[in-house]
Enzyme design. Structure first.
Site, PDB file in Angstrom:
ATOM      1  N   LYS A 195       0.855  -1.185   0.000  1.00  0.00           N
ATOM      2  CA  LYS A 195       0.000   0.000   0.000  1.00  0.00           C
ATOM      3  C   LYS A 195       0.893   1.236   0.000  1.00  0.00           C
ATOM      4  CE  LYS A 195      -3.491   2.500   2.665  1.00  0.00           C
ATOM      5  NZ  LYS A 195      -4.504   2.441   3.714  1.00  0.00           N
ATOM      6  N   LYS A 248      -2.255  -1.509  -3.748  1.00  0.00           N
ATOM      7  CA  LYS A 248      -3.083  -0.316  -3.671  1.00  0.00           C
ATOM      8  C   LYS A 248      -2.205   0.923  -3.736  1.00  0.00           C
ATOM      9  CE  LYS A 248      -5.952   2.142  -0.452  1.00  0.00           C
ATOM     10  NZ  LYS A 248      -6.389   2.287   0.888  1.00  0.00           N
TER      11      LYS A 248
HETATM   12  C1  PBG Z   1      -7.206   3.279   5.681  1.00  0.00           C
HETATM   13  C2  PBG Z   1      -7.663   3.229   4.277  1.00  0.00           C
HETATM   14  C3  PBG Z   1      -7.576   4.249   3.329  1.00  0.00           C
HETATM   15  C4  PBG Z   1      -8.146   3.765   2.151  1.00  0.00           C
HETATM   16  C5  PBG Z   1      -8.566   2.475   2.416  1.00  0.00           C
HETATM   17  N1  PBG Z   1      -8.246   2.150   3.739  1.00  0.00           N
HETATM   18  C6  PBG Z   1      -7.120   5.634   3.485  1.00  0.00           C
HETATM   19  C7  PBG Z   1      -5.718   5.956   3.718  1.00  0.00           C
HETATM   20  O1  PBG Z   1      -4.812   5.122   3.759  1.00  0.00           O
HETATM   21  O2  PBG Z   1      -5.507   7.152   3.913  1.00  0.00           O
HETATM   22  C8  PBG Z   1      -8.246   4.528   0.868  1.00  0.00           C
HETATM   23  C9  PBG Z   1      -9.197   4.007  -0.133  1.00  0.00           C
HETATM   24  C10 PBG Z   1      -9.531   4.925  -1.229  1.00  0.00           C
HETATM   25  O3  PBG Z   1      -8.897   5.989  -1.459  1.00  0.00           O
HETATM   26  O4  PBG Z   1     -10.469   4.601  -1.938  1.00  0.00           O
HETATM   27  N2  PBG Z   1      -8.233   2.888   6.563  1.00  0.00           N
END
Ligand code: PBG
Length: 324
Positions: A195, A248
């Site tokens: 991520k 991601k």
């Molecule tokens: C953290 C989380 C995020 C997203 C999914 N889980 C936000 C982040 O890391 O700031 C982002 C998903 C998206 O942008 O669609 N709980």
């Protein structure tokens, strides 16, 4: 020899021929719909940066999930928007928290729907970070216990899959242990393994009210310049017990999806994140691109890159197209 012997255009002549030789097909089975669940009744609150996406109270989440199910979408992933936030994100692991209640109600109404939960405390902490905070530091090891407890309460409520998105080191192991010790040996872990710290999460943070109050997430999420590191992250999560791994965001990381696919043989998911969704809508509203065609091309490209599952805010729209 007449020129040319090979004419690639022969295989592009008609829709049926193109259909026969097409290497990649998107299926409704691949789609996972993210849903935002909040307190209250009959709440359906639109999110300005994400046209068509809403925050729903539990009663409406069930309607939305039923509709997704009737279109053939196999799974939803829940994000909670609690009424109360504190430094330790207590509502995240409250057995009667918003997500825990939503899971129970969805599974009672729609037992076949696969319910995935996002495991991360950022929506529940008043500072908006994914871990406990000391000064300006995000603490790793003390956060693991909270994540494990959060995952356990989700499994207790009936979640089929827990999906840690916090990027703390060692969280898959601590979640697996907590699940096994509480008789949830069959609860699946889908880890957000690679991520990245991405600008494309902007609209989500508006939707989930999770903008960090200080600093950024770069001390725990990955640097977009790195690719070998993604393989290390994925390898480590598999070793710690992840059943499904995720990359991601998706579009800026198609190369990472392909590398992970080539290197590992576990089921792979990719998250087509909020900013990727909003971009298509914004350009389409301006008449600059054809939104539906762009949506299908993007989802197909993620599949072609090597992801089997795609978490996407387009799930409902894409399912409608695929059902035509
Ligand atoms: C953290 C989380 C995020 C997203 C999914 N889980 C936000 C982040 O890391 O700031 C982002 C998903 C998206 O942008 O669609 N709980």
């Amino acid at each position: 020899m007449p020129f040319p012997i090979h004419r690639s255009r022969r295989l592009r002549q008609t829709p049926s021929i193109r259909r026969m030789v097409r290497e990649t097909a998107l299926s409704i089975d691949d789609l996972i719909a993210p849903l935002f669940v909040c307190e209250g009744r009959e709440v359906q609150e639109s999110i300005s940066a994400m046209p068509g996406i809403c925050r729903f109270s539990i009663d409406n989440i069930i309607k939305e999930t039923r509709e997704l199910g009737s279109l053939g979408v196999p799974a939803v992933i829940l994000f909670g928007i609690p009424d109360k936030k504190d430094p330790r994100g207590s509502e995240a692991y409250n057995p009667d928290g918003i997500v825990q209640r939503a899971i129970r109600d969805i599974k009672a109404a729609l037992p076949d729907m696969v319910v995935i939960t996002d495991v991360c405390i950022d929506e529940y902490t008043d500072h908006g970070h994914c871990g406990l905070v000391e000064g300006d530091k995000i603490l790793n090891d003390p956060t693991l216990e909270l994540l494990a407890e959060m995952a356990r309460t989700h499994a207790d409520a009936g979640a089929d899959i827990v999906a840690p998105s916090d990027m703390m080191d060692g969280r898959v192991r601590s979640i697996r242990q907590a699940l096994d010790q509480s008789n949830h040996v069959d609860t699946i872990i889908m880890s957000y393994a690679a991520k990245y710290a991405s600008a494309f999460y902007g609209p989500f943070r508006e939707a989930a009210d999770s903008v960090p109050k200080f600093g950024d997430r770069k001390s725990y999420q990955m640097d977009p310049g790195n690719s070998d590191e993604a393989l290390r992250e994925v390898r480590q999560d598999i070793e710690e017990g992840a059943d499904i791994v995720m990359v991601k965001p998706a579009l800026p990381c198609l190369d990472i999806i392909r590398r992970v696919r080539d290197e590992f043989d576990v089921p792979l998911a990719a998250y087509n994140v909020s900013g990727e969704y909003s971009m298509v809508h914004a350009a389409s509203e301006k008449g600059w691109i054809e939104g539906e065609t762009a949506m299908m091309e993007i989802l197909l490209s993620i599949k072609r890159a090597g992801a089997k599952m795609i978490l996407t805010y387009f799930a409902k729209d894409a399912a409608r197209v695929l059902n035509r």
